[in-house]
Design a protein around this motif. Sequence first.
Motif, PDB file in Angstrom:
ATOM      1  N   SER C 157      45.276  32.597  49.927  1.00  0.00           N
ATOM      2  CA  SER C 157      43.910  32.474  50.446  1.00  0.00           C
ATOM      3  C   SER C 157      43.096  33.727  50.131  1.00  0.00           C
ATOM      4  O   SER C 157      41.891  33.622  49.918  1.00  0.00           O
ATOM      5  CB  SER C 157      43.888  32.145  51.941  1.00  0.00           C
ATOM      6  OG  SER C 157      44.862  32.843  52.623  1.00  0.00           O
ATOM      7  N   VAL C 158      43.731  34.894  50.076  1.00  0.00           N
ATOM      8  CA  VAL C 158      42.964  36.090  49.724  1.00  0.00           C
ATOM      9  C   VAL C 158      42.492  36.012  48.269  1.00  0.00           C
ATOM     10  O   VAL C 158      41.315  36.191  47.967  1.00  0.00           O
ATOM     11  CB  VAL C 158      43.794  37.366  49.949  1.00  0.00           C
ATOM     12  CG1 VAL C 158      43.082  38.571  49.346  1.00  0.00           C
ATOM     13  CG2 VAL C 158      44.014  37.592  51.437  1.00  0.00           C
ATOM     14  N   GLN C 160      42.185  33.492  46.400  1.00  0.00           N
ATOM     15  CA  GLN C 160      41.279  32.385  46.168  1.00  0.00           C
ATOM     16  C   GLN C 160      39.850  32.762  46.567  1.00  0.00           C
ATOM     17  O   GLN C 160      38.894  32.168  46.106  1.00  0.00           O
ATOM     18  CB  GLN C 160      41.740  31.180  46.985  1.00  0.00           C
ATOM     19  CG  GLN C 160      41.284  29.879  46.390  1.00  0.00           C
ATOM     20  CD  GLN C 160      41.587  28.727  47.293  1.00  0.00           C
ATOM     21  OE1 GLN C 160      41.942  28.900  48.461  1.00  0.00           O
ATOM     22  NE2 GLN C 160      41.463  27.540  46.779  1.00  0.00           N
ATOM     23  N   SER C 161      39.731  33.727  47.461  1.00  0.00           N
ATOM     24  CA  SER C 161      38.420  34.074  47.999  1.00  0.00           C
ATOM     25  C   SER C 161      37.781  35.262  47.301  1.00  0.00           C
ATOM     26  O   SER C 161      36.609  35.518  47.488  1.00  0.00           O
ATOM     27  CB  SER C 161      38.539  34.385  49.499  1.00  0.00           C
ATOM     28  OG  SER C 161      39.082  33.293  50.185  1.00  0.00           O
ATOM     29  N   VAL C 162      38.552  36.007  46.519  1.00  0.00           N
ATOM     30  CA  VAL C 162      37.974  37.208  45.934  1.00  0.00           C
ATOM     31  C   VAL C 162      37.254  36.835  44.634  1.00  0.00           C
ATOM     32  O   VAL C 162      37.781  36.092  43.814  1.00  0.00           O
ATOM     33  CB  VAL C 162      39.066  38.277  45.694  1.00  0.00           C
ATOM     34  CG1 VAL C 162      40.063  37.844  44.655  1.00  0.00           C
ATOM     35  CG2 VAL C 162      38.443  39.602  45.315  1.00  0.00           C
ATOM     36  N   PRO C 163      35.993  37.297  44.472  1.00  0.00           N
ATOM     37  CA  PRO C 163      35.314  37.048  43.199  1.00  0.00           C
ATOM     38  C   PRO C 163      36.071  37.780  42.094  1.00  0.00           C
ATOM     39  O   PRO C 163      36.464  38.930  42.277  1.00  0.00           O
ATOM     40  CB  PRO C 163      33.930  37.657  43.404  1.00  0.00           C
ATOM     41  CG  PRO C 163      33.784  37.838  44.868  1.00  0.00           C
ATOM     42  CD  PRO C 163      35.149  38.026  45.421  1.00  0.00           C
ATOM     43  N   PHE C 165      35.218  39.192  39.365  1.00  0.00           N
ATOM     44  CA  PHE C 165      34.699  40.463  38.862  1.00  0.00           C
ATOM     45  C   PHE C 165      34.968  41.604  39.833  1.00  0.00           C
ATOM     46  O   PHE C 165      35.220  42.732  39.424  1.00  0.00           O
ATOM     47  CB  PHE C 165      33.207  40.353  38.521  1.00  0.00           C
ATOM     48  CG  PHE C 165      32.313  39.982  39.666  1.00  0.00           C
ATOM     49  CD1 PHE C 165      31.706  40.949  40.411  1.00  0.00           C
ATOM     50  CD2 PHE C 165      32.065  38.633  39.971  1.00  0.00           C
ATOM     51  CE1 PHE C 165      30.853  40.605  41.457  1.00  0.00           C
ATOM     52  CE2 PHE C 165      31.222  38.292  41.005  1.00  0.00           C
ATOM     53  CZ  PHE C 165      30.623  39.285  41.761  1.00  0.00           C
ATOM     54  N   PHE C 166      34.974  41.290  41.123  1.00  0.00           N
ATOM     55  CA  PHE C 166      35.262  42.337  42.103  1.00  0.00           C
ATOM     56  C   PHE C 166      36.733  42.752  42.032  1.00  0.00           C
ATOM     57  O   PHE C 166      37.061  43.944  42.067  1.00  0.00           O
ATOM     58  CB  PHE C 166      34.895  41.852  43.510  1.00  0.00           C
ATOM     59  CG  PHE C 166      35.153  42.870  44.576  1.00  0.00           C
ATOM     60  CD1 PHE C 166      34.562  44.118  44.510  1.00  0.00           C
ATOM     61  CD2 PHE C 166      35.999  42.585  45.641  1.00  0.00           C
ATOM     62  CE1 PHE C 166      34.807  45.076  45.492  1.00  0.00           C
ATOM     63  CE2 PHE C 166      36.240  43.536  46.615  1.00  0.00           C
ATOM     64  CZ  PHE C 166      35.642  44.778  46.542  1.00  0.00           C
ATOM     65  N   LEU C 169      37.125  45.059  39.184  1.00  0.00           N
ATOM     66  CA  LEU C 169      36.656  46.420  39.462  1.00  0.00           C
ATOM     67  C   LEU C 169      37.683  47.187  40.298  1.00  0.00           C
ATOM     68  O   LEU C 169      37.948  48.362  40.056  1.00  0.00           O
ATOM     69  CB  LEU C 169      35.313  46.369  40.194  1.00  0.00           C
ATOM     70  CG  LEU C 169      34.127  45.912  39.340  1.00  0.00           C
ATOM     71  CD1 LEU C 169      32.874  45.786  40.194  1.00  0.00           C
ATOM     72  CD2 LEU C 169      33.889  46.911  38.211  1.00  0.00           C
ATOM     73  N   ILE C 170      38.260  46.502  41.285  1.00  0.00           N
ATOM     74  CA  ILE C 170      39.262  47.166  42.113  1.00  0.00           C
ATOM     75  C   ILE C 170      40.465  47.588  41.274  1.00  0.00           C
ATOM     76  O   ILE C 170      40.973  48.711  41.396  1.00  0.00           O
ATOM     77  CB  ILE C 170      39.717  46.228  43.253  1.00  0.00           C
ATOM     78  CG1 ILE C 170      38.556  46.003  44.206  1.00  0.00           C
ATOM     79  CG2 ILE C 170      40.913  46.808  43.980  1.00  0.00           C
ATOM     80  CD1 ILE C 170      38.938  45.271  45.435  1.00  0.00           C
ATOM     81  N   ILE C 172      40.468  48.209  38.104  1.00  0.00           N
ATOM     82  CA  ILE C 172      40.066  49.345  37.260  1.00  0.00           C
ATOM     83  C   ILE C 172      40.168  50.642  38.063  1.00  0.00           C
ATOM     84  O   ILE C 172      40.727  51.640  37.601  1.00  0.00           O
ATOM     85  CB  ILE C 172      38.626  49.156  36.738  1.00  0.00           C
ATOM     86  CG1 ILE C 172      38.584  48.036  35.705  1.00  0.00           C
ATOM     87  CG2 ILE C 172      38.100  50.454  36.128  1.00  0.00           C
ATOM     88  CD1 ILE C 172      37.186  47.688  35.239  1.00  0.00           C
ATOM     89  N   LYS C 240      48.393  26.678  45.278  1.00  0.00           N
ATOM     90  CA  LYS C 240      47.989  25.644  46.234  1.00  0.00           C
ATOM     91  C   LYS C 240      48.451  24.257  45.779  1.00  0.00           C
ATOM     92  O   LYS C 240      49.021  23.494  46.555  1.00  0.00           O
ATOM     93  CB  LYS C 240      46.468  25.656  46.397  1.00  0.00           C
ATOM     94  CG  LYS C 240      46.072  25.884  47.837  1.00  0.00           C
ATOM     95  CD  LYS C 240      44.586  25.774  48.038  1.00  0.00           C
ATOM     96  CE  LYS C 240      44.329  25.598  49.519  1.00  0.00           C
ATOM     97  NZ  LYS C 240      42.931  25.653  49.871  1.00  0.00           N
ATOM     98  N   GLY C 294      33.794  30.583  31.930  1.00  0.00           N
ATOM     99  CA  GLY C 294      34.004  31.047  33.296  1.00  0.00           C
ATOM    100  C   GLY C 294      34.533  32.473  33.331  1.00  0.00           C
ATOM    101  O   GLY C 294      34.526  33.117  34.379  1.00  0.00           O
ATOM    102  N   ILE C 297      32.012  37.033  33.243  1.00  0.00           N
ATOM    103  CA  ILE C 297      31.746  38.283  33.959  1.00  0.00           C
ATOM    104  C   ILE C 297      32.908  39.254  33.814  1.00  0.00           C
ATOM    105  O   ILE C 297      32.720  40.456  33.680  1.00  0.00           O
ATOM    106  CB  ILE C 297      31.467  38.009  35.447  1.00  0.00           C
ATOM    107  CG1 ILE C 297      30.353  36.976  35.577  1.00  0.00           C
ATOM    108  CG2 ILE C 297      31.047  39.278  36.142  1.00  0.00           C
ATOM    109  CD1 ILE C 297      29.805  36.855  36.948  1.00  0.00           C
TER     110      ILE C 297
END
Lengths: 279, 283, 355
Positions: C157-158, C160-163, C165-166, C169-170, C172, C240, C294, C297
């Motif tokens: 669930s984590v 699945q929810s994280v964009p 691109f974010f 960045l993390i 990186i 899932k 898709g 980004i």
Amino acid sequence: MTETTPTTPETVLDVQGLTVDIATPDGVVHAVRGIDLAVGRGEILGVVGESGCGKSTTIKGILGLLPPNATVGADKIELAGHGDLLRTPTKKMRHVRGRRIGFVAQNPFGSLNPIYSIERQFHELQKAHGTKVSKKESREIAHAMLDGVGIVNPDRVLDGFAHQLSGGMAQRVVIALATTLSPQLLIADEPTTGLDVTVQAQIMDLISGLVRSEQRSMLLVTHDLGVIAQYAQRVVVMLDGKVVEHGRVEDVMVDPQHEYTRKLISSVPKREELHDVIG
Amino acid sequence: MADLQLAPSRAAVLWRTAKEHPGATLGGVFIVVLVLWSLLGPLPYSSAATDGSASRQSPNGTHWFGTDGTGGDVFSRTIDAARVDLSLALAGAAVALVIGVPLGLAASTKGRGSQRIVRALDAFQAFPLLILALALVTLSGNKLYMVVVAISLQNIPRYMRLLRSEVLSLRESRFMEAATAMGATTPRLIFKHLLPNVWGVILVQTSLTIANSIVVLSSLSFLGVGVSAPTPSWGSMIRDGAGNMSSGEWWIAAFPGVAVLLCVLAFNQIADAIGDRTARSYR
Amino acid sequence: MTLSTTTSSQELSRPRRGTGALRLVASRLVFLVAALFGVVTLSFLLVSVTPGDPAEVIAGPVASQSQIDAIRADLGLDDPLWDRYTDYIGGLLQGDLGTSYYTNLSITSEIGNRLPASLSLIILSVVFAAVVGIGVGSAGAYFRGRWPDKLGRLGTSVFQSVPDFFLGLILIYVVFFVMGLAPAPSGQIGISEMRPEKITGFITIDALLRGEMATFWSAVSHLVLPVVTLGLVYAAYFSKTSRSTVGKALNSQQAQFARAMGLPERTVLRYAFVEARGTIVTYAGVIFAALIGGEAIVEQIFAWDGLGSWAVQGILRLDIPVVQGMVLVSGAITLITYTALDIIVGLLDPRITHG
């Protein structure tokens, strides 16, 4: 029947005080509440009761197939020539299933693997029980087994898949699988449910024939008293996870002791052999 | 189940569902607090305020989430961004709901026409949705309402598919047959018999749509499309801080990113809880 | 005893391997051709009839109306729609998709150069996502309700929810900046490094073929972070699906019969997996198709010179031929993938091939 002392045949399966508790989010369900039953050699023991009475749970408890949230307890579940199933470790229990106890379920299409060929399913079974056989030997055995359950063209069936079979043929294949490793006990859970009415009698004749000819034993679970009357020697009537009546089929049918049994019998559609009972 | 024999009150059901799904409960509380705070304040700094002398400070006592390249307070901006981000996401989801549900009902016939519609929807899904949304917003000259259109366009087909499959299976059911046989009119069939039974799955889909919309929205503003400066939005804040990630100033992008993550997680968890609740009431 | 109850041979239909499969392939291919034509038309219409004047954008805010008109005429934007459409189709048949408004580079060669970069990223990501996701999901199905399941579902669930691109960045920040384990996000190889001379267009493969091992390892290390980023996000979807499909197969009557016959647990799990594989393969295909475009980004974040980042730049500059090319490529790849999926899933299922 060659057995001359029907009252005390050699006991193959002796279950005493079987209980099954199932933990659910809404509390513990006592699905089976202390059941005794015994199956003699060469005998068919019928277990009847309406759906939800704990019949299937009883079988799964004996076979050790209940999910982890179920707790099985019993004074003993003694299998002749093996020992107490309740005290058999999981790994050994696997070899009891299939090799010592054969299992036939309802709806053969649910039982057979839809993706693998019939031949492969025979091979997997023999591999699973450490029978060192080549593919060729495995096929010969399977061929003989299919022949034994009355399939006309075993080669074609072996090369095919479950969905190409008719219901009756598929159940024959299941029965052949269940008896491949010559188990001494067969457990049949509603083996004719979902089949055409014309095929049902053929399948029951086949199973009971296999039991009689090889001096096997069978636990026949059904909701159909007619089937019990025709094929079983003794019967156990279950209600709400308990045995309410047990005895020889003739006795129970003619003179039921429990109110529930009487109701069950009166709900059976008229049949020749029950004519005098229903009146 | 013994306790189902008495119909429990709505509050009791809600309380029990909340207890069984702590993730969804926490998520709901988080969203409510975030929305109220962003609407009512107070915020320690104005989200538009800049301070050249205090740029790129790491999190500290005065700037809880640190400051960005122009000295803006990351904490205030992260909270404030919830206003525009969540309302646009909600608007997109609402438009998709309002258009998608009736269209889905209309496409729920067994005829060939409605099958073709479903095939066409599949073909539409074959296009890269992010690129499509980006193209729509850019070609329109970066209008905010186009963001809402883009979000709803992505989600309308999902509602239609869902409604169609649910309704087609409901039509097979006994109670629908009975109602039809008793001569119920079509509107009555839809409002009395169909909608109450698909309400649960619609709610689940709506929650998922909001989650998805938040991601699409932040992706767009990350690319510099849609919400533009000085209005803070999570995507553009992440964009501002993206370059700083490889030089160690993680907080500029990390806090708005975590805000997106938590919001999406919250709506996903809520969807799960509703789905679970609905599935159970069918038993 | 005698068995009087034999069955007639007519009950069993003759297995005809091949004909079912052939019919399946033929029908899908016909549909593919029709749908591809649809995509071509749509890609043309999509950008030709949408509002917004590219000539104005190209000319810039200070241009005069006559300058804009000149650009319009130059781009052929004043011609009737039907003429532009036939021109477009005609060019397409010769492999000509036009040239970029800005760089004047041929769209066809741009796609040819960038497709390998995107494909290597996407294929590896799908493989990574499938391995991790199916592993976590199957473990969850098998140990339903116990700690491996709970842990797997939390992770699912984590991620699945994280964009995406974010997450990139993390990664990186953590893996490149803090730990120093990954190279800087500078695209497919380091900024100062030379690409191997082109053979296939895939840098890793070309480096191997040319024997430039240093470049090969550099390219591999540059792949790690973007692949892990996309892989983790999409692993959540695999996890899932496989949790529910494998779980369903493990609870099926078939699994119960297999257990009752004493088949070992790993065989039961294999049976369940074989039954679920159609669904999982379908998922892999759908995710692959979704990633074409898709992944844009994530490509931008890692300065990856693939199709996605190219398309994003094209759109932001209203570079219509670029957008058309991208829509065409991704639409075509998606349709081909879906067709291949239909065929593969069909061939995996004897109920279709032995109909």
